[in-house]
Design a protein around this motif. Sequence first.
Motif, mmCIF file in Angstrom:
data_model
loop_
_atom_site.group_PDB
_atom_site.id
_atom_site.type_symbol
_atom_site.label_atom_id
_atom_site.label_comp_id
_atom_site.label_asym_id
_atom_site.label_seq_id
_atom_site.Cartn_x
_atom_site.Cartn_y
_atom_site.Cartn_z
ATOM 1 N N ASP A 116 0.831 -1.216 0.000
ATOM 2 C CA ASP A 116 0.000 0.000 0.000
ATOM 3 C C ASP A 116 0.859 1.257 0.000
ATOM 4 N N ALA A 117 1.913 1.253 0.817
ATOM 5 C CA ALA A 117 2.788 2.438 0.853
ATOM 6 C C ALA A 117 3.367 2.687 -0.533
ATOM 7 N N ASN A 118 3.767 1.607 -1.225
ATOM 8 C CA ASN A 118 4.318 1.774 -2.576
ATOM 9 C C ASN A 118 3.253 2.298 -3.540
ATOM 10 N N THR A 119 2.034 1.802 -3.384
ATOM 11 C CA THR A 119 0.944 2.289 -4.248
ATOM 12 C C THR A 119 0.705 3.784 -4.008
ATOM 13 N N TYR A 120 0.647 4.166 -2.725
ATOM 14 C CA TYR A 120 0.419 5.594 -2.423
ATOM 15 C C TYR A 120 1.525 6.446 -3.054
ATOM 16 N N ALA A 121 2.787 5.992 -2.875
ATOM 17 C CA ALA A 121 3.913 6.768 -3.417
ATOM 18 C C ALA A 121 3.808 6.856 -4.946
ATOM 19 N N ALA A 122 3.412 5.754 -5.582
ATOM 20 C CA ALA A 122 3.295 5.762 -7.052
ATOM 21 C C ALA A 122 2.175 6.704 -7.500
ATOM 22 N N TRP A 123 1.130 6.790 -6.711
ATOM 23 C CA TRP A 123 0.035 7.719 -7.052
ATOM 24 C C TRP A 123 0.454 9.182 -6.854
ATOM 25 N N GLY A 124 1.420 9.402 -5.940
ATOM 26 C CA GLY A 124 1.829 10.780 -5.635
ATOM 27 C C GLY A 124 1.194 11.299 -4.358
#
Length: 392
Positions: free
Chosen positions: A134-142
Amino acid sequence: MNLKKIKFFLPVYLVMIVLSVFAEDASLAPTPPMGWNSWNHFYGDVTDKIIRQQAEAMVSSGMRDLGYVYINIDDTWEGVRDNKGEIHSNSKFPDMKSLADFVHSKGLKLGIYSSPGRKTCGGYEGSYGHEVQDANTYAAWGIDYLKYDLCSLGDLMKVTATHDTATEMMKAAYTKMHNALVSTGRPIVFSLCQYGKDSVWAWGPSVGGNLWRTGTDIEDKFSSMAAIAFRQAGLGKYAAPGHWNDPDMLEVGNGGMKDFEYRTHMTLWALLAAPLIAGNDLTAMTPATKEILMNKEVIAVDQDKAGRQGDRVYAEGPIEVWSRDLADGSKAVAIFNLAESVLIIPVDFSKLGFKGPVNARDLWEHKDLGVLKEVYTAKLFHHSCQLLKVWQ
Ligand code: GLA
């Protein structure tokens, strides 16, 4: 440095490195975060369109330029996980990355919400077991800010053997997500929401919290707001640049209080060095709402760079007198009338640490009051307050 010295200091360096990884990142919130969150006004009705409209209003109202930069999506954005376990937003948010790009293009930052439990408080998908993903997804979303709300982890905690192990479980869950956020390499403000359980203020920074809720959910009523605010007495020593006590988001402009009660609300939040996260509809603000949320002198108290949270100086029945030390050596002094009628309130500045006459300025009226004698008399209507800057 000789070998002996290196050997001696090595453990110290190691501890410092470990602490810098696990402790909160002070550069993320040098002053209390300012922004907006969807929950207090839109609850489960928040959509991509609403977020874009709020972002635009944040700019056109002038709020962004006063420091309100976070646009935070609260609960109910979450969709399902795919067969790789990756979280997707639901149909209300067709494309999070493009929403983040839009918010960033306005000079703002985007916040999101999740839970360390299996389900969020609204029953949506939580991050349990998927923290790194999830943290990686959030970072990828910005994403720039995460509110991490205990919710159903609280149920799992109840079934663990003892109070201590439950607390450890909670701390471990927050640390896990903090480390996951740090590993993304993207600066993401970490907002703990667990309603003040187990004196979170004492350990919030050690699990990476930049802010932590100190109590239950605020309601748009004077009684709820005042009860939360005055319970913050004594918590000042736990706040500092980088990590803040969070009495909850603002209700200013939501309609459940009179404007003078909202002034009291804003005054308390400024004295408390509280995050200023507006919770109203920014596209439909009355002049009074704008005046309260956008009073530069009051915001300056909240954002004072010394970061020293204010506290109660004394309370007598329905009268409360609070003060906050400011970086320039002056004090912000607030006098509150919690009674249901007008009160004439004598304020003795010697109780606030001053000797003899003081200089004062009224921060709501934007008026210098000149030199005041040691004992000053305030006339305050019910539920109202006066906020002064006082110096000698
Ligand atoms: C909890 C939080 C609120 C809000 C809701 C969303 O009650 O304390 O601030 O985030 O969950 O479900």
